[in-house]
Design an enzyme around this catalytic site. Sequence first.
Site, PDB file in Angstrom:
ATOM      1  CG  ASN A   9      -1.637   1.428   1.590  1.00  0.00           C
ATOM      2  OD1 ASN A   9      -1.913   2.402   0.578  1.00  0.00           O
ATOM      3  ND2 ASN A   9      -2.651   1.800   2.180  1.00  0.00           N
ATOM      4  CE  LYS A  11      -0.155   2.871   4.727  1.00  0.00           C
ATOM      5  NZ  LYS A  11      -0.110   3.222   6.055  1.00  0.00           N
ATOM      6  CG  HIS A  97      -5.029   1.830   5.089  1.00  0.00           C
ATOM      7  ND1 HIS A  97      -5.490   2.412   6.491  1.00  0.00           N
ATOM      8  CD2 HIS A  97      -4.939   0.967   5.400  1.00  0.00           C
ATOM      9  CE1 HIS A  97      -4.076   2.649   6.542  1.00  0.00           C
ATOM     10  NE2 HIS A  97      -4.271   1.246   5.758  1.00  0.00           N
ATOM     11  CD  GLU A  99      -2.619   5.536   6.920  1.00  0.00           C
ATOM     12  OE1 GLU A  99      -2.549   5.644   5.314  1.00  0.00           O
ATOM     13  OE2 GLU A  99      -1.873   4.780   8.005  1.00  0.00           O
ATOM     14  CD  GLU A 169      -3.268  -2.532   7.540  1.00  0.00           C
ATOM     15  OE1 GLU A 169      -2.271  -2.863   6.015  1.00  0.00           O
ATOM     16  OE2 GLU A 169      -3.566  -1.620   7.460  1.00  0.00           O
ATOM     17  N   GLY A 175       3.083   2.736  10.878  1.00  0.00           N
ATOM     18  CA  GLY A 175       4.137   3.619  10.652  1.00  0.00           C
ATOM     19  C   GLY A 175       4.646   4.227  11.950  1.00  0.00           C
ATOM     20  CB  SER A 215       5.792  -2.268  12.097  1.00  0.00           C
ATOM     21  OG  SER A 215       5.332   0.279  12.047  1.00  0.00           O
TER      22      SER A 215
HETATM   23  P1  13P Z   1       3.634   0.811   7.478  1.00  0.00           P
HETATM   24  O1  13P Z   1       4.051  -0.561   7.008  1.00  0.00           O
HETATM   25  O2  13P Z   1       4.404   1.285   7.195  1.00  0.00           O
HETATM   26  O3  13P Z   1       3.539   0.252   9.040  1.00  0.00           O
HETATM   27  O4  13P Z   1       1.823   0.444   7.226  1.00  0.00           O
HETATM   28  C1  13P Z   1       0.526  -0.709   7.556  1.00  0.00           C
HETATM   29  C2  13P Z   1      -0.179  -0.391   6.348  1.00  0.00           C
HETATM   30  O5  13P Z   1      -1.309   1.476   6.767  1.00  0.00           O
HETATM   31  C3  13P Z   1      -0.360  -0.999   5.287  1.00  0.00           C
HETATM   32  O6  13P Z   1      -1.709  -0.985   5.003  1.00  0.00           O
END
Ligand code: 13P
Length: 256
Positions: A9, A11, A97, A99, A169, A175, A215
């Site tokens: 992803n 983003k 997601h 976010e 997740e 992150g 992560s």
């Molecule tokens: P990270 O791997 O940067 O922690 O992000 C995970 C994520 O949100 C994947 O959709």
Amino acid sequence: MRTPLMAGNWKMNKTAGQAVHLVQDLAELIKGVKDVEVVVCPPFTALKSISTVIELDRLAIKLGAQDMYWEEKGAFTGEISPIMLKDLRVDYVIVGHSERRQYFGETDETVNKKVRSALDHELIPIVCVGETLEEREREETNIVVEKQIAGGLAGLDPFEVEKLVIAYEPIWAIGTGATATPEVANDVIRHIRAIIGSQFTPPVAKRIRILYGGSVTPENIDDLMDEPDIDGVLVGGASLDAEKFARIVRFGEHQA
Ligand code: 13P
């Protein structure tokens, strides 16, 4: 029995030009990898150019979008429809997601509409669920994911559910560098499988693929993929680096 799925992803990162370079570098590094499905989810603005590269160079990489709207067309300024994604040969779409839930008002109800629409248009939804740090500390993880799954997958038939993908997740692991331990991740994913078994049918629970995200790095992928219920990963930061993501993908091959 469940083909490992390694998804990146990206983003809100990479211009279309940068995205093409990244996917070409990745393709080179994972040449010959077998029995693993590799998916990249670039921003909407890079879908067209990546789709063209995948087709022209016959790359063994599938394309995913990071979100979509549930309507096919109309007065929904700024939105992207499932028909537009299919037109670009997109196969997967991330839905719900954390976010999107946190910053853009996504709810279990809108997730459900998007999942319904994605399936109706032969897109495979990657449905994201996961708890906040406070919810984990209050020991509410299982209740939170139960509610997200009941709401997000409401009204689906079992044969539809086995086609989709769930990504667990935990928000506190995204992150932050604070990966869930493989055991913690596997426990929640096993619980999610049990929820699917009781909300739908036990065979569906056996067949559905459930990913871990948060992560993930080349350093921790080995232990995560060793867990019996983890069928792959949804990778953020590390998927922006071709070399790191390629190393992660190769651990999917070990598990296949
Ligand atoms: P990270 O791997 O940067 O922690 O992000 C995970 C994520 O949100 C994947 O959709």
